[in-house]
Design an enzyme around this catalytic site. Structure first.
Site, PDB file in Angstrom:
ATOM      1  N   ILE A   1       0.947  -1.038  -0.099  1.00 51.28           N
ATOM      2  CA  ILE A   1      -0.040  -0.028   0.032  1.00 51.28           C
ATOM      3  C   ILE A   1       0.870   1.215  -0.063  1.00 51.28           C
ATOM      4  CG2 ILE A   1      -0.262   0.022   2.463  1.00 51.28           C
ATOM      5  CD1 ILE A   1      -2.825   1.217   2.303  1.00 51.28           C
ATOM      6  N   SER A   2       0.575   2.260  -1.161  1.00 56.34           N
ATOM      7  CA  SER A   2       1.745   3.191  -1.117  1.00 56.34           C
ATOM      8  C   SER A   2       1.716   3.968   0.193  1.00 56.34           C
ATOM      9  CB  SER A   2       1.346   4.110  -2.468  1.00 56.34           C
ATOM     10  OG  SER A   2       1.533   3.055  -3.638  1.00 56.34           O
ATOM     11  N   GLN A   3       2.675   4.753   0.175  1.00 59.88           N
ATOM     12  CA  GLN A   3       2.919   5.947   1.063  1.00 59.88           C
ATOM     13  C   GLN A   3       1.796   6.831   0.984  1.00 59.88           C
ATOM     14  OE1 GLN A   3       6.748   7.989   0.767  1.00 59.88           O
ATOM     15  NE2 GLN A   3       6.469   9.548   2.217  1.00 59.88           N
TER      16      GLN A   3
END
Length: 218
Positions: free
Chosen positions: A66-68
């Site tokens: 899950i991206s920053q």
């Protein structure tokens, strides 16, 4: 079964997260509001719940992340999403970015190549808050020609080159945001389809994404 609880503590941590990405340069108030409205801890394994609002990526399985939050906000801001626009997302992952787009009232068509992640997202109760999200299992390089053209395309994995099939699925005047490059660092590009065979390219900051892979992984 995971319980979905969004208490004062988590809401407070989310406000702090929004303040931090604002300080890093995110200025679009609609994007900031979307990040503030979505309980990121819902999208993570319970083992990460206490640190869900740190501004960093977390694993979600199948070698994906899950991206920053800053990265999610950055890409979304570049995309300049307007209500009811038709948006193709390449790489559903946890569906966090999909829900951010849904919060902005976009009509989202999102593709995931990892069957396990696709199946998990299909069972994810929170996504029902956004009836404009449509989920597809497939190869992101192919896009969704049946549903094209799209107002916007967002690619959430590192492409070694700009996929021509995705460019062909943009409306004239449409924009694609995509991280391009091999290795550990990619340049964020925004590509606008100016005419049938004419594309304008803008280059932005460096980021690090998991690689965009071909085919479907069952």
């Amino acid at each position: 079964m995971k319980r979905y609880i969004d208490d004062y503590k988590q809401k407070g941590l989310r406000r702090q997260l929004v303040d931090s990405i604002k300080q890093k340069g995110i200025t679009d108030e609609n994007v900031l509001a979307a990040i503030n409205n979505i309980p990121r801890h819902y999208f993570l394994d319970t083992a990460f719940e206490s640190i869900a609002y740190e501004d960093r990526a977390f694993p979600i399985g199948e070698g994906q992340t899950i991206s920053q939050p800053y990265t999610v906000a950055y890409q979304t801001q570049l995309l300049e999403v307007k209500s009811f626009e038709k948006v193709l997302e390449i790489g559903t992952g946890s569906a966090y970015q999909s829900c951010v787009l849904g919060e902005l009232k976009a009509n989202v068509y999102t593709i995931e190549r990892q069957k396990k992640l696709f199946d998990e997202v299909k069972k994810f109760a929170f996504k029902s808050k956004y009836p404009t999200l449509r989920f597809f299992y497939g190869d992101g390089y192919e896009g969704l020609p049946t549903y094209a053209p799209f107002d916007k395309i967002l690619v959430t994995a590192a492409a070694p080159h700009i996929p021509q099939k995705l460019l062909s699925q943009l409306k004239i005047g449409g924009k694609m945001v995509i991280p391009v490059g091999g290795g550990n660092v990619q340049r964020m590009l925004r590509i606008t389809r100016v005419a049938e065979n004419d594309f304008a390219e803008e280059v932005f900051d460096n980021f690090s994404f998991v690689p965009m892979l071909t085919g479907k992984n069952s």
